[in-house]
Design a protein around this motif. Structure first.
Motif, PDB file in Angstrom:
ATOM      1  N   GLN A 131       0.844  -1.174  -0.026  1.00 56.19           N
ATOM      2  CA  GLN A 131      -0.003   0.111   0.076  1.00 56.19           C
ATOM      3  C   GLN A 131       0.988   1.172  -0.162  1.00 56.19           C
ATOM      4  N   LYS A 132       1.973   1.475   0.687  1.00 58.58           N
ATOM      5  CA  LYS A 132       2.637   2.532   1.051  1.00 58.58           C
ATOM      6  C   LYS A 132       3.412   2.643  -0.575  1.00 58.58           C
ATOM      7  N   VAL A 133       3.964   1.656  -1.009  1.00 53.52           N
ATOM      8  CA  VAL A 133       4.695   1.852  -2.272  1.00 53.52           C
ATOM      9  C   VAL A 133       3.605   2.264  -3.392  1.00 53.52           C
ATOM     10  N   TYR A 134       2.357   1.670  -3.678  1.00 57.72           N
ATOM     11  CA  TYR A 134       1.371   2.102  -4.560  1.00 57.72           C
ATOM     12  C   TYR A 134       1.048   3.562  -4.464  1.00 57.72           C
ATOM     13  N   LYS A 135       0.868   3.892  -3.108  1.00 56.77           N
ATOM     14  CA  LYS A 135       0.600   5.214  -2.949  1.00 56.77           C
ATOM     15  C   LYS A 135       1.639   6.508  -3.123  1.00 56.77           C
ATOM     16  N   SER A 136       2.852   5.790  -3.001  1.00 62.29           N
ATOM     17  CA  SER A 136       3.913   6.634  -3.515  1.00 62.29           C
ATOM     18  C   SER A 136       4.237   6.891  -5.021  1.00 62.29           C
ATOM     19  N   LEU A 137       3.893   5.838  -5.665  1.00 63.03           N
ATOM     20  CA  LEU A 137       3.808   5.923  -7.192  1.00 63.03           C
ATOM     21  C   LEU A 137       2.690   6.278  -7.880  1.00 63.03           C
ATOM     22  N   CYS A 138       1.387   5.835  -7.556  1.00 60.08           N
ATOM     23  CA  CYS A 138       0.205   6.112  -8.365  1.00 60.08           C
ATOM     24  C   CYS A 138      -0.415   7.438  -7.987  1.00 60.08           C
ATOM     25  N   PRO A 139      -0.789   8.026  -9.142  1.00 56.74           N
ATOM     26  CA  PRO A 139      -1.661   9.226  -8.877  1.00 56.74           C
ATOM     27  C   PRO A 139      -2.749   8.873  -7.905  1.00 56.74           C
ATOM     28  N   ILE A 140      -3.101  10.005  -7.127  1.00 55.36           N
ATOM     29  CA  ILE A 140      -4.414   9.828  -6.477  1.00 55.36           C
ATOM     30  C   ILE A 140      -5.567   9.553  -6.949  1.00 55.36           C
ATOM     31  N   VAL A 141      -5.727  10.236  -8.147  1.00 57.10           N
ATOM     32  CA  VAL A 141      -6.985  10.053  -9.221  1.00 57.10           C
ATOM     33  C   VAL A 141      -7.159   8.678  -9.615  1.00 57.10           C
ATOM     34  N   TRP A 142      -6.129   8.020  -9.762  1.00 59.47           N
ATOM     35  CA  TRP A 142      -6.198   6.436 -10.284  1.00 59.47           C
ATOM     36  C   TRP A 142      -6.734   5.852  -9.088  1.00 59.47           C
ATOM     37  N   VAL A 143      -6.070   5.877  -8.151  1.00 55.55           N
ATOM     38  CA  VAL A 143      -6.567   4.945  -6.914  1.00 55.55           C
ATOM     39  C   VAL A 143      -7.577   5.049  -6.619  1.00 55.55           C
ATOM     40  N   THR A 144      -8.362   6.316  -6.501  1.00 60.66           N
ATOM     41  CA  THR A 144      -9.495   6.752  -6.221  1.00 60.66           C
ATOM     42  C   THR A 144     -10.408   5.838  -7.184  1.00 60.66           C
ATOM     43  N   LYS A 145     -10.202   5.952  -8.517  1.00 59.18           N
ATOM     44  CA  LYS A 145     -11.069   5.523  -9.224  1.00 59.18           C
ATOM     45  C   LYS A 145     -10.864   3.823  -9.192  1.00 59.18           C
ATOM     46  N   TRP A 146      -9.669   3.392  -8.935  1.00 61.37           N
ATOM     47  CA  TRP A 146      -9.554   1.836  -8.977  1.00 61.37           C
ATOM     48  C   TRP A 146     -10.652   1.292  -7.507  1.00 61.37           C
ATOM     49  N   ASP A 147     -10.265   2.158  -6.573  1.00 70.04           N
ATOM     50  CA  ASP A 147     -10.845   1.893  -5.349  1.00 70.04           C
ATOM     51  C   ASP A 147     -12.504   1.864  -5.684  1.00 70.04           C
ATOM     52  N   GLU A 148     -13.030   2.916  -6.418  1.00 69.83           N
ATOM     53  CA  GLU A 148     -14.519   2.828  -6.455  1.00 69.83           C
ATOM     54  C   GLU A 148     -15.068   1.714  -7.277  1.00 69.83           C
ATOM     55  N   GLN A 149     -13.898   1.333  -8.420  1.00 64.22           N
ATOM     56  CA  GLN A 149     -14.312   0.194  -9.338  1.00 64.22           C
ATOM     57  C   GLN A 149     -14.448  -1.176  -8.366  1.00 64.22           C
ATOM     58  N   VAL A 150     -13.228  -1.319  -7.382  1.00 60.76           N
ATOM     59  CA  VAL A 150     -13.373  -2.515  -6.649  1.00 60.76           C
ATOM     60  C   VAL A 150     -14.656  -2.618  -5.856  1.00 60.76           C
ATOM     61  N   ASP A 151     -15.169  -1.511  -5.311  1.00 60.80           N
ATOM     62  CA  ASP A 151     -15.986  -1.435  -4.537  1.00 60.80           C
ATOM     63  C   ASP A 151     -17.202  -1.864  -5.300  1.00 60.80           C
ATOM     64  N   SER A 152     -17.580  -1.383  -6.621  1.00 60.08           N
ATOM     65  CA  SER A 152     -18.717  -1.523  -7.151  1.00 60.08           C
ATOM     66  C   SER A 152     -18.426  -3.032  -8.057  1.00 60.08           C
ATOM     67  N   GLY A 153     -17.369  -3.858  -8.040  1.00 60.95           N
ATOM     68  CA  GLY A 153     -17.190  -4.898  -8.694  1.00 60.95           C
ATOM     69  C   GLY A 153     -16.748  -4.828 -10.265  1.00 60.95           C
ATOM     70  N   SER A 154     -16.646  -3.718 -10.728  1.00 61.01           N
ATOM     71  CA  SER A 154     -16.257  -3.562 -11.936  1.00 61.01           C
ATOM     72  C   SER A 154     -14.679  -3.215 -12.312  1.00 61.01           C
ATOM     73  N   PHE A 155     -13.643  -3.653 -11.440  1.00 57.48           N
ATOM     74  CA  PHE A 155     -12.432  -3.450 -11.651  1.00 57.48           C
ATOM     75  C   PHE A 155     -11.965  -4.326 -12.428  1.00 57.48           C
ATOM     76  N   ALA A 156     -10.915  -3.985 -13.403  1.00 53.31           N
ATOM     77  CA  ALA A 156     -10.544  -4.829 -14.492  1.00 53.31           C
ATOM     78  C   ALA A 156      -9.513  -5.887 -14.187  1.00 53.31           C
ATOM     79  N   GLY A 157      -8.686  -5.683 -13.075  1.00 52.53           N
ATOM     80  CA  GLY A 157      -7.522  -6.629 -12.389  1.00 52.53           C
ATOM     81  C   GLY A 157      -8.296  -7.631 -11.750  1.00 52.53           C
ATOM     82  N   ARG A 158      -7.448  -8.876 -11.485  1.00 52.75           N
ATOM     83  CA  ARG A 158      -7.836  -9.757 -10.953  1.00 52.75           C
ATOM     84  C   ARG A 158      -7.306  -9.802  -9.416  1.00 52.75           C
ATOM     85  N   ILE A 159      -8.030  -9.599  -8.650  1.00 54.91           N
ATOM     86  CA  ILE A 159      -7.871  -9.371  -7.372  1.00 54.91           C
ATOM     87  C   ILE A 159      -8.001 -10.815  -6.544  1.00 54.91           C
TER      88      ILE A 159
END
Length: 86
Positions: free
Chosen positions: A58-86
């Protein structure tokens, strides 16, 4: 949990070098650490284990990723529409 690992998590200031991503563009590194964090959380919490080791990802991705991306991915994970395999 070893104290040395916890000390490393608290003391680092930015993402360390990852040989899997040697190029300047760190987009894939950002995304991979985001996936690794969620996979780690899922795996350890399903076994009722402490998820503290996952904080490193978490600390690594927060230091590398733009906050906008993380916010969007978090919303997609919550809604079940995230493209990555978790």
């Amino acid at each position: 949990m070893s104290g040395n690992f916890e000390e490393e998590i608290r003391s680092y200031s930015t993402a360390p070098f990852d040989a899997r991503f040697p190029n300047t563009n760190q987009t894939r590194n950002c995304f991979q650490n985001y996936l690794d964090f969620h996979r780690c959380n899922k795996a350890l919490s399903s076994k009722a284990q402490d998820t503290a080791p996952c904080e490193w990802y978490q600390k690594v991705y927060k230091s590398l990723c733009p906050i906008v991306w993380v916010t969007k991915w978090d919303e997609q994970v919550d809604s079940g529409s995230f493209a990555g395999r978790i």
